[in-house]
Write an enzyme that holds these catalytic residues in place. Sequence first.
Site, PDB file in Angstrom:
ATOM      1  N   ALA A  64       0.859  -1.185   0.000  1.00  0.00           N
ATOM      2  CA  ALA A  64       0.000   0.000   0.000  1.00  0.00           C
ATOM      3  C   ALA A  64       0.893   1.231   0.000  1.00  0.00           C
ATOM      4  CB  ALA A  64      -0.878   0.001   1.253  1.00  0.00           C
ATOM      5  N   TRP A  65       0.499   2.222  -0.819  1.00  0.00           N
ATOM      6  CA  TRP A  65       1.208   3.507  -0.800  1.00  0.00           C
ATOM      7  C   TRP A  65       0.331   4.577  -1.426  1.00  0.00           C
ATOM      8  CZ3 TRP A  65       6.041   3.369  -4.577  1.00  0.00           C
ATOM      9  CH2 TRP A  65       5.715   2.693  -5.764  1.00  0.00           C
ATOM     10  N   ASN A  66       0.632   5.829  -1.042  1.00  0.00           N
ATOM     11  CA  ASN A  66      -0.149   6.973  -1.498  1.00  0.00           C
ATOM     12  C   ASN A  66       0.772   7.991  -2.148  1.00  0.00           C
ATOM     13  OD1 ASN A  66      -2.460   5.953  -0.077  1.00  0.00           O
ATOM     14  ND2 ASN A  66      -1.602   6.802   1.797  1.00  0.00           N
ATOM     15  N   HIS A  73       3.558  24.980   3.194  1.00  0.00           N
ATOM     16  CA  HIS A  73       3.089  25.629   4.431  1.00  0.00           C
ATOM     17  C   HIS A  73       1.713  25.083   4.812  1.00  0.00           C
ATOM     18  CE1 HIS A  73       6.457  28.517   4.423  1.00  0.00           C
ATOM     19  NE2 HIS A  73       6.460  28.155   3.153  1.00  0.00           N
ATOM     20  N   HIS A  77       3.999  23.107  10.534  1.00  0.00           N
ATOM     21  CA  HIS A  77       5.053  23.276   9.532  1.00  0.00           C
ATOM     22  C   HIS A  77       6.109  24.289   9.946  1.00  0.00           C
ATOM     23  CE1 HIS A  77       2.488  26.676   8.194  1.00  0.00           C
ATOM     24  NE2 HIS A  77       3.628  27.197   7.766  1.00  0.00           N
ATOM     25  N   ASP A  79       8.775  27.379   8.785  1.00  0.00           N
ATOM     26  CA  ASP A  79       9.026  28.497   7.875  1.00  0.00           C
ATOM     27  C   ASP A  79      10.527  28.731   7.798  1.00  0.00           C
ATOM     28  OD1 ASP A  79       6.287  28.912   7.603  1.00  0.00           O
ATOM     29  OD2 ASP A  79       6.280  30.865   8.609  1.00  0.00           O
ATOM     30  N   HIS A  83      11.217  31.905   2.910  1.00  0.00           N
ATOM     31  CA  HIS A  83       9.765  32.108   2.816  1.00  0.00           C
ATOM     32  C   HIS A  83       9.421  33.595   2.666  1.00  0.00           C
ATOM     33  CE1 HIS A  83       5.564  31.562   3.361  1.00  0.00           C
ATOM     34  NE2 HIS A  83       5.506  31.902   4.621  1.00  0.00           N
ATOM     35  N   HIS A 213       7.037  37.164  10.312  1.00  0.00           N
ATOM     36  CA  HIS A 213       7.639  36.731   9.046  1.00  0.00           C
ATOM     37  C   HIS A 213       8.777  37.675   8.639  1.00  0.00           C
ATOM     38  CE1 HIS A 213       3.848  34.448   8.695  1.00  0.00           C
ATOM     39  NE2 HIS A 213       4.533  33.650   7.911  1.00  0.00           N
TER      40      HIS A 213
HETATM   41 MN    MN Z   1       4.331  29.127   6.839  1.00  0.00          MN
END
Ligand code: MN
Length: 263
Positions: A64-66, A73, A77, A79, A83, A213
Amino acid sequence: MTTQDTLATLATGLLDGSIKVIDCTAPLGPDTPLLKLPDEIADQTPPIEIHKISEYGDRGPWWAWNWLKLGEHSGTHYDAPHHWITGKDFPDGSVDTIDPQNFVAPANVLDFSKEAAEDPGFLLTVEHIKAWEAEHGEIKEGEWVLFRTDWDKFNTDEDAFLNDKGEGPVTPGPTAEAIIYLMEEKKALGWGSQCIGTDAGAAGGFEIPFPAHNLLHKHNKYGLASLANLDKLPPKGAVFVTAPLKIVKGTGSPIRALALVAG
Ligand code: MN
C-alpha cells in the site's frame, strides 16, 4: 560527565520512558486548516490531497502507498528564511541548506492561553516576555520561543481555527517589538505559534506588516506554525525536534514536531 555519557543517559531515558516524547503535531490530511489569503493579492495554497496508488490490490498486490498533493506551508510546519523577501538572500535560508544542528534545540513555552481565550486577537508584547522571563528564567541564545495559546483545540474546525467572521482573521500573535526583542536581544532560534501562521491574524495591517515573518527571516531565523499540545510541555526544559523535509530550495515544510520532556 562526558558528552558521551550525556548522550548515553539520553538514550537510556528514551528507552526506559523517563524521557517522554510528546507529539506537538496536528493531523495532516484533507481536513487540515489552511491559510486563506485575499484572492486579489495572492494565489492560494491548494487543499491537501492524499491519493492511493495501490492497497494490496491489482495495481500492487503486496503493498500500500499513497501520493500527496500539499503546499509546503500546510498543517504543523516550518518556515525557512526564504519564505519571506527579507530572508531571500541567505545561502543557508532554504530547508535543504539550513544547518541541521538547528533542528534540535531547547524550547521556552510561554503560556498565554488564558489571555488568548479572553481575547482571540491577543498580542504578545516585550513586557509580557520580560515578565515571563522574570518568573521562569531567561530565554537564551539559540532557543525556541513557543507561544502557547491552546489554539490547537480548534485545528479540526477550519472556521474556528482561522476565526475570520468577515473582517479578517482574529487570532493571537506577537507585536513587532516582541520579535525584535527576541531576535536582537535574546538571539532566539525562532518563534512558534499554535495558529495558522507565525503572525497574528491582524498582522497584515501592522506598521511593519507581518512582523514575525518579516523580522524572523530577516535575521535568518525560523518559524513554526500550527503547533499542537504545547499544554503538555513545561515552561522550560523541553528539547524540541523540528526537522523539515529536505525539499530542494524549499521555503518551508510540514514537520513532525516532537518535544523531549522529563517524564
Ligand atoms: Mn508558513
